[in-house]
Design an enzyme around this catalytic site. Structure first.
Site, mmCIF file in Angstrom:
data_model
loop_
_atom_site.group_PDB
_atom_site.id
_atom_site.type_symbol
_atom_site.label_atom_id
_atom_site.label_comp_id
_atom_site.label_asym_id
_atom_site.label_seq_id
_atom_site.Cartn_x
_atom_site.Cartn_y
_atom_site.Cartn_z
ATOM 1 N N LYS A 148 0.945 -0.383 15.025
ATOM 2 C CA LYS A 148 2.341 -0.488 15.453
ATOM 3 C C LYS A 148 2.671 -1.707 16.331
ATOM 4 C CE LYS A 148 4.202 2.829 13.344
ATOM 5 N NZ LYS A 148 3.985 2.143 12.070
ATOM 6 N N PRO A 186 -4.357 0.301 18.711
ATOM 7 C CA PRO A 186 -4.103 -0.200 17.347
ATOM 8 C C PRO A 186 -4.147 0.861 16.247
ATOM 9 C CG PRO A 186 -6.273 -0.908 18.144
ATOM 10 C CD PRO A 186 -5.581 -0.251 19.289
ATOM 11 N N HIS A 245 0.851 -1.183 0.000
ATOM 12 C CA HIS A 245 0.000 0.000 0.000
ATOM 13 C C HIS A 245 0.889 1.236 0.000
ATOM 14 C CE1 HIS A 245 -4.185 -1.521 1.306
ATOM 15 N NE2 HIS A 245 -3.562 -2.439 0.608
ATOM 16 N N TYR A 297 4.211 6.235 10.138
ATOM 17 C CA TYR A 297 3.313 5.135 9.765
ATOM 18 C C TYR A 297 4.086 4.003 9.081
ATOM 19 C CZ TYR A 297 -1.030 2.771 8.640
ATOM 20 O OH TYR A 297 -2.046 1.845 8.584
ATOM 21 N N TYR A 323 -9.126 5.750 7.494
ATOM 22 C CA TYR A 323 -9.310 6.079 8.913
ATOM 23 C C TYR A 323 -10.275 7.253 8.963
ATOM 24 C CZ TYR A 323 -5.006 3.431 10.022
ATOM 25 O OH TYR A 323 -4.055 2.450 10.173
HETATM 26 P P1 RFL Z 1 1.034 -12.132 21.483
HETATM 27 O O1 RFL Z 1 0.566 -12.133 20.052
HETATM 28 O O2 RFL Z 1 0.066 -11.730 22.525
HETATM 29 O O3 RFL Z 1 1.610 -13.567 21.788
HETATM 30 C C1 RFL Z 1 1.945 -13.966 23.106
HETATM 31 C C2 RFL Z 1 1.803 -15.457 23.200
HETATM 32 O O4 RFL Z 1 2.177 -15.872 24.507
HETATM 33 C C3 RFL Z 1 1.241 -16.828 24.988
HETATM 34 N N1 RFL Z 1 1.278 -16.823 26.469
HETATM 35 C C4 RFL Z 1 1.929 -17.730 27.201
HETATM 36 N N2 RFL Z 1 2.649 -18.801 26.859
HETATM 37 C C5 RFL Z 1 3.187 -19.543 27.863
HETATM 38 N N3 RFL Z 1 3.010 -19.265 29.169
HETATM 39 C C6 RFL Z 1 2.308 -18.187 29.558
HETATM 40 N N4 RFL Z 1 2.152 -17.904 30.850
HETATM 41 C C7 RFL Z 1 1.720 -17.367 28.555
HETATM 42 N N5 RFL Z 1 0.974 -16.252 28.579
HETATM 43 C C8 RFL Z 1 0.708 -15.921 27.309
HETATM 44 C C9 RFL Z 1 -0.075 -16.395 24.382
HETATM 45 O O5 RFL Z 1 -1.009 -17.475 24.315
HETATM 46 C C10 RFL Z 1 0.374 -15.916 22.996
HETATM 47 O O6 RFL Z 1 0.324 -16.950 22.033
HETATM 48 O O7 RFL Z 1 2.315 -11.177 21.661
HETATM 49 P P2 RFL Z 1 3.527 -10.872 20.655
HETATM 50 O O8 RFL Z 1 4.076 -12.139 20.075
HETATM 51 O O9 RFL Z 1 4.412 -9.944 21.363
HETATM 52 O O10 RFL Z 1 2.834 -10.119 19.403
HETATM 53 C C11 RFL Z 1 2.251 -8.851 19.560
HETATM 54 C C12 RFL Z 1 1.115 -8.658 18.546
HETATM 55 O O11 RFL Z 1 0.251 -9.771 18.622
HETATM 56 C C13 RFL Z 1 0.323 -7.367 18.792
HETATM 57 O O12 RFL Z 1 1.178 -6.302 19.113
HETATM 58 C C14 RFL Z 1 -0.495 -6.934 17.545
HETATM 59 O O13 RFL Z 1 -1.496 -7.868 17.246
HETATM 60 C C15 RFL Z 1 -1.138 -5.562 17.766
HETATM 61 N N6 RFL Z 1 -2.000 -5.152 16.639
HETATM 62 C C16 RFL Z 1 -1.458 -4.616 15.489
HETATM 63 N N7 RFL Z 1 -0.123 -4.519 15.339
HETATM 64 C C17 RFL Z 1 0.431 -4.044 14.167
HETATM 65 O O14 RFL Z 1 1.665 -3.959 14.072
HETATM 66 N N8 RFL Z 1 -0.349 -3.683 13.086
HETATM 67 C C18 RFL Z 1 -1.717 -3.754 13.146
HETATM 68 O O15 RFL Z 1 -2.381 -3.481 12.136
HETATM 69 C C19 RFL Z 1 -2.322 -4.208 14.395
HETATM 70 N N9 RFL Z 1 -3.647 -4.316 14.513
HETATM 71 C C20 RFL Z 1 -3.393 -5.297 16.761
HETATM 72 C C21 RFL Z 1 -4.210 -4.852 15.668
HETATM 73 C C22 RFL Z 1 -3.982 -5.861 17.891
HETATM 74 C C23 RFL Z 1 -5.359 -5.972 17.966
HETATM 75 N N10 RFL Z 1 -5.903 -6.573 19.147
HETATM 76 C C24 RFL Z 1 -6.898 -7.556 19.139
HETATM 77 C C25 RFL Z 1 -5.243 -6.369 20.408
HETATM 78 C C26 RFL Z 1 -5.575 -4.946 15.729
HETATM 79 C C27 RFL Z 1 -6.163 -5.479 16.905
HETATM 80 C C28 RFL Z 1 -7.667 -5.534 16.942
HETATM 81 C C1 PHB Z 2 -6.079 -4.270 10.588
HETATM 82 O O1 PHB Z 2 -6.129 -4.481 9.355
HETATM 83 O O2 PHB Z 2 -6.418 -5.124 11.402
HETATM 84 C C2 PHB Z 2 -5.596 -2.954 11.059
HETATM 85 C C3 PHB Z 2 -5.096 -2.034 10.151
HETATM 86 C C4 PHB Z 2 -4.659 -0.794 10.588
HETATM 87 C C5 PHB Z 2 -4.716 -0.490 11.934
HETATM 88 C C6 PHB Z 2 -5.193 -1.413 12.853
HETATM 89 C C7 PHB Z 2 -5.644 -2.651 12.411
HETATM 90 O O3 PHB Z 2 -4.308 0.732 12.349
#
Ligand code: RFL
Ligand code: PHB
Length: 389
Positions: free
Chosen positions: A296, A292, A72, A384, A200
Site C-alpha cells: 500500500k 509492506p 494480476h 488489496y 503470501y
Molecule cells: P520516498 O520514495 O521515500 O521518496 C522521498 C524522496 O525524498 C528524498 N529526501 C529529501 N530530499 C530533499 N531534502 C531532504 N531533506 C530529503 N529527505 C529525503 C529522498 O532521497 C527520496 O528520494 O517517498 P515517496 O515519494 O512518498 O514514495 C513512497 C514509496 O517509496 C513507498 O511508500 C513504497 O516504496 C512502499 N512499498 C510499497 N508500496 C506499494 O504501494 N506497493 C508495494 O508493493 C510496496 N512494496 C515498499 C515495498 C517499500 C519497501 N521498503 C524498502 C520500505 C517493499 C519494500 C521492501
Molecule cells: C514487491 O513486489 O516488492 C512487493 C509485492 C507485494 C507486497 C510487497 C512488496 O505486499
C-alpha cells in the site's frame, strides 16, 4: 528564485505531483537530496492499484507501463498446508498491475526531462520557513552555495526521514506509531518467478512472499529478526530458508540463482496528523508508513498526490481553496483504512516472536474464516486492489 510549488523530495510522490501540475501549467521545482542514480537504484514497491495507473496515464507517462506491466487478477495465500486463491477480478472486477516502483520513477524522471521540469539533485541542509504565513520559503545548499526559493506552497514529499514533517511544530502534530518485532529480508534475482501470481505464505518458520518484476526477474521476501544484518545472509541460506517456508509445489518449482540485490526493511505503521500546516502539505511516506504486507505505501502516496493535485488546480484555476482546505481530512480518511488493512494482513501472515497459543488460534480462525467466507474474501480483495479515491 521563485516557483509556484516547491516540492521537497524527488521520489515517486514528488515526481508525479510535479509532472501532473506541469501538465496543467503550474510551475514546480523538485529538490532531491540524493543523485538521480541513487534514487533509481532503490528497489521498492511492485504492485500498483488502478488509481495510480490512472494518474500515471493522466500525467502522460504510462506508455511503457502499458507495454511492460502485468495485470494480476488475484493472489495466493498459503497457510496450514493449503493455498487459498483470492480472485480479485471475480470479487471486485479490478486487477492490480505489477510494475516496479523503480520503473515508475525512471519513467517520471524521463517525462519530466522531456517536459523541461526542474530538479535540483544532491541538495543539503534543506530548511523551511514561513510555512504558516503567506510567504513560504525553502532554503538549501547546492554546489556549495546557499539558495532560497520563494513559493506559493511547499509539498513535503521527502519520505519518512525527510525535513518536512519535523518542520511542523510538535504542538500541532500528533504522531501514531507501531513498530513490528521483525523485518523483511528482500532479494531480487534474475530467475523466472515461481508462480504467475504473488504468493503470501504464513509458515511455521515465518512469513514469505514470492513476487516478481517480469518473466525473468523474481522478487522474494522472508520475515527475519529485527536485529538481523544483511551480511549474515548468504544467497544459499536465503534460498534454503525461502524454500522451507513455501507450499510444497512452489518449493519444488523454485528456480534459484545469484541475487542482484539484497536488503532488510524494518516493519512499521506510522501516521502523522494533520497532513497540512499552513502552506506546507505532506504527501506519501513523509506523512505515513505502512508495513509492506498490503503493498500500500506507493499507492497511498498516489492518493495523496491525487487530492493535492486537484486542490492546487482548483486554487490556481478557480481561485477556490476548498480542495486545499479538505486535503488533510480527505487524505487521512483513506490513509487510515490502508493502515488498517496493512496492519491486519501483517498480523494474519506473520509469526510474532511473542505470539501466545491464543494469538495463534485467532490467526488460524481468521484464515479459516477467510477460506470459507466469500464476504471476507471480497473485503480483502477490495482493500488489496485499492479503495476508491
Ligand atoms: P520516498 O520514495 O521515500 O521518496 C522521498 C524522496 O525524498 C528524498 N529526501 C529529501 N530530499 C530533499 N531534502 C531532504 N531533506 C530529503 N529527505 C529525503 C529522498 O532521497 C527520496 O528520494 O517517498 P515517496 O515519494 O512518498 O514514495 C513512497 C514509496 O517509496 C513507498 O511508500 C513504497 O516504496 C512502499 N512499498 C510499497 N508500496 C506499494 O504501494 N506497493 C508495494 O508493493 C510496496 N512494496 C515498499 C515495498 C517499500 C519497501 N521498503 C524498502 C520500505 C517493499 C519494500 C521492501
Ligand atoms: C514487491 O513486489 O516488492 C512487493 C509485492 C507485494 C507486497 C510487497 C512488496 O505486499
Amino acid at each position: 528564485m521563485r516557483t509556484q510549488i516547491c516540492i521537497i523530495g524527488g521520489g515517486p510522490s514528488g515526481l508525479l505531483l510535479s509532472l501532473l501540475l506541469h501538465r496543467r501549467g503550474i510551475d514546480t521545482v523538485v529538490l532531491e537530496r540524493q543523485t538521480r542514480e541513487h534514487v533509481l537504484s532503490r528497489i521498492r514497491a511492485g504492485v500498483l492499484e488502478q488509481g495510480l495507473v490512472a494518474l500515471l496515464k493522466e500525467a502522460g507517462v504510462a506508455g511503457r507501463l502499458n507495454r511492460e506491466g502485468f495485470e494480476h487478477d488475484g493472489t495466493r495465500l498459503a497457510f496450514g498446508g493449503e493455498t487459498l486463491h483470492i480472485d480479485f477480478r471475480r470479487l471486485t472486477g479490478t486487477p492490480v498491475t505489477v510494475y516496479g516502483q523503480t520503473e515508475v520513477t525512471h519513467d517520471l524522471y524521463q517525462a519530466r526531462d522531456e517536459a523541461g521540469c526542474k530538479t535540483v539533485f544532491t541538495v543539503s541542509d534543506v530548511s523551511l520557513s514561513g510555512a504558516d504565513t503567506d510567504h513560504p520559503r525553502v532554503s538549501y545548499t547546492a554546489d556549495g552555495t546557499r539558495h532560497t526559493m520563494d513559493c506559493d506552497f511547499i509539498a513535503g514529499c521527502d519520505g519518512f526521514h525527510g525535513v518536512s514533517r519535523p518542520s511542523i511544530p510538535q504542538a500541532v502534530r500528533s504522531d501514531y506509531e507501531k513498530v513490528y518485532p521483525f523485518g523483511w529480508l528482500g532479494v531480487l534475482s534474475e530467475t523466472p518467478p515461481v508462480d504467475d501470481e504473488l504468493i503470501y505464505a504464513n509458515s511455521p518458520r515465518g512469513f514469505a512472499l514470492c513476487s516478481m518484476r517480469n518473466r525473468h526477474l523474481a522478487r522474494y521476501y522472508i520475515q527475519c529478526s529485527a536485529e538481523d544484518r544483511v551480511e549474515s545472509w548468504s544467497d544459499g541460506n536465503f534460498w534454503e530458508e525461502l524454500k522451507r517456508r513455501l507450499p510444497e509445489q512452489a518449493a519444488a518449482n523454485l528456480v534459484t540463482g545469484p541475487t542482484i540485490e539484497k536488503s532488510i526493511a524494518p516493519l512499521r505503521s506510522f501516521v502523522t496528523e494533520p497532513m497540512r500546516w499552513g502552506r506546507l502539505f505532506l504527501c506519501g511516506d513523509a506523512a505515513h508508513i505502512v508495513p509492506p504486507t498490503g503493498a500500500k505505501g506507493l499507492n497511498l502516496a498516489a492518493s495523496d498526490v491525487h487530492y493535492l493535485y486537484h486542490g492546487l488546480c482548483q486554487y490556481y484555476e478557480d481561485k477556490d481553496t476548498v480542495g486545499l482546505d479538505a486535503y488533510s481530512a480527505r487524505a487521512l480518511a483513506r490513509v487510515w483504512k490502508a493502515e488498517r488493512f496493512s496492519w491486519w494482513l501483517t498480523n494474519l501472515m506473520h509469526r510474532f516472536p511473542d505470539q501466545s497459543p491464543f494469538d495463534r488460534k485467532m490467526q488460524i480462525a481468521e484464515l479459516e474464516f477467510l477460506r470459507e467466507n466469500e464476504a471476507a474474501q471480497k473485503a480483502m480483495a477490495e482493500n488489496y486492489v485499492g479503495l476508491p479515491y
